[in-house]
Design a protein around this motif. Structure first.
Motif, mmCIF file in Angstrom:
data_model
loop_
_atom_site.group_PDB
_atom_site.id
_atom_site.type_symbol
_atom_site.label_atom_id
_atom_site.label_comp_id
_atom_site.label_asym_id
_atom_site.label_seq_id
_atom_site.Cartn_x
_atom_site.Cartn_y
_atom_site.Cartn_z
ATOM 1 N N PRO A 1 0.802 -1.206 0.000
ATOM 2 C CA PRO A 1 0.000 0.000 0.000
ATOM 3 C C PRO A 1 0.848 1.274 0.000
ATOM 4 O O PRO A 1 0.407 2.286 -0.490
ATOM 5 C CB PRO A 1 -0.834 -0.090 1.260
ATOM 6 N N LYS A 2 2.084 1.209 0.554
ATOM 7 C CA LYS A 2 2.913 2.412 0.582
ATOM 8 C C LYS A 2 3.386 2.798 -0.809
ATOM 9 O O LYS A 2 3.680 3.957 -1.060
ATOM 10 C CB LYS A 2 4.103 2.221 1.515
ATOM 11 N N ALA A 3 3.448 1.850 -1.731
ATOM 12 C CA ALA A 3 3.832 2.177 -3.101
ATOM 13 C C ALA A 3 2.714 2.945 -3.803
ATOM 14 O O ALA A 3 2.979 3.808 -4.632
ATOM 15 C CB ALA A 3 4.161 0.905 -3.876
ATOM 16 N N THR A 129 -2.564 0.640 -13.054
ATOM 17 C CA THR A 129 -2.201 -0.488 -13.924
ATOM 18 C C THR A 129 -0.767 -0.363 -14.445
ATOM 19 O O THR A 129 -0.364 -1.103 -15.330
ATOM 20 C CB THR A 129 -3.187 -0.594 -15.100
ATOM 21 N N ARG A 130 -0.008 0.595 -13.892
ATOM 22 C CA ARG A 130 1.412 0.782 -14.189
ATOM 23 C C ARG A 130 1.680 1.008 -15.674
ATOM 24 O O ARG A 130 2.582 0.411 -16.268
ATOM 25 C CB ARG A 130 2.230 -0.413 -13.698
ATOM 26 N N LEU A 131 0.911 1.887 -16.299
ATOM 27 C CA LEU A 131 1.088 2.182 -17.707
ATOM 28 C C LEU A 131 1.952 3.414 -17.947
ATOM 29 O O LEU A 131 1.982 3.951 -19.044
ATOM 30 C CB LEU A 131 -0.281 2.363 -18.378
ATOM 31 N N GLY A 132 2.668 3.864 -16.937
ATOM 32 C CA GLY A 132 3.530 5.030 -17.079
ATOM 33 C C GLY A 132 4.666 4.828 -18.068
ATOM 34 O O GLY A 132 5.202 5.794 -18.638
ATOM 35 N N PHE A 133 5.034 3.575 -18.331
ATOM 36 C CA PHE A 133 6.123 3.298 -19.277
ATOM 37 C C PHE A 133 5.778 3.759 -20.698
ATOM 38 O O PHE A 133 6.656 3.958 -21.516
ATOM 39 C CB PHE A 133 6.458 1.806 -19.280
ATOM 40 N N ILE A 134 4.513 3.955 -20.978
ATOM 41 C CA ILE A 134 4.093 4.384 -22.318
ATOM 42 C C ILE A 134 4.646 5.760 -22.648
ATOM 43 O O ILE A 134 5.016 6.033 -23.779
ATOM 44 C CB ILE A 134 2.554 4.373 -22.440
ATOM 45 N N THR A 135 4.733 6.632 -21.655
ATOM 46 C CA THR A 135 5.187 8.000 -21.903
ATOM 47 C C THR A 135 6.687 8.168 -21.750
ATOM 48 O O THR A 135 7.226 9.203 -22.118
ATOM 49 C CB THR A 135 4.504 8.977 -20.944
#
Length: 136
Positions: A1-3, A129-135
């Motif tokens: 949860p801390k993440a 959903t950890r889609l930050g890698f797209i940018t």
């Protein structure tokens, strides 16, 4: 949860007295942000053809949310010109910003709020959903 909620890490430290160390810097940062964001938010609301109070909402609410959920110490949060223009023009195609008597159209305001809310929810969903890698 801390993440997912980084404030779970620093809030207990602040509650133990850690706030005293950062009080001066936090007050200076708050005053600086306030001095810039209040007129900026109001003017960007006018760009989107909304009453200025909505610009104050868009300037303050994201800061509070980011303070609890954000991880970067150097990040500009708040309204920007291009989003104001896009919202104003896009929603303006659906509903006219003003009524015949010159007052602000409540339907226009509702549609602007809905577009902003949906955009924010989509960004939160992409974050979870950890889609930050797209940018990057």
């Amino acid at each position: 949860p801390k993440a997912l909620v980084p404030s779970l890490t620093w809030v207990p430290e602040m509650a133990k007295g850690g706030w005293r160390e950062s009080l001066r810097g936090d007050v200076a940062a708050g005053l600086t942000v306030g001095a810039f964001l209040v007129p900026q938010g109001m003017s960007y609301a006018l760009v989107a053809e909304l009453p200025p109070i909505y610009g104050l909402y868009t300037a303050s609410i994201p800061l509070i949310v980011y303070a609890l959920l954000g991880t970067s110490r150097q990040l500009a949060i708040g309204p920007v010109a291009i989003v104001s223009l896009l919202i104003g023009h896009g929603v303006g195609e659906i509903a006219h910003p003003t009524l015949d008597d010159g007052s602000t159209n409540p339907e226009y305001i509702s549609l602007c709020i809905a577009a902003s809310l949906l955009s924010g929810l989509l960004q939160i969903l992409m974050s979870f959903t950890r889609l930050g890698f797209i940018t990057s």
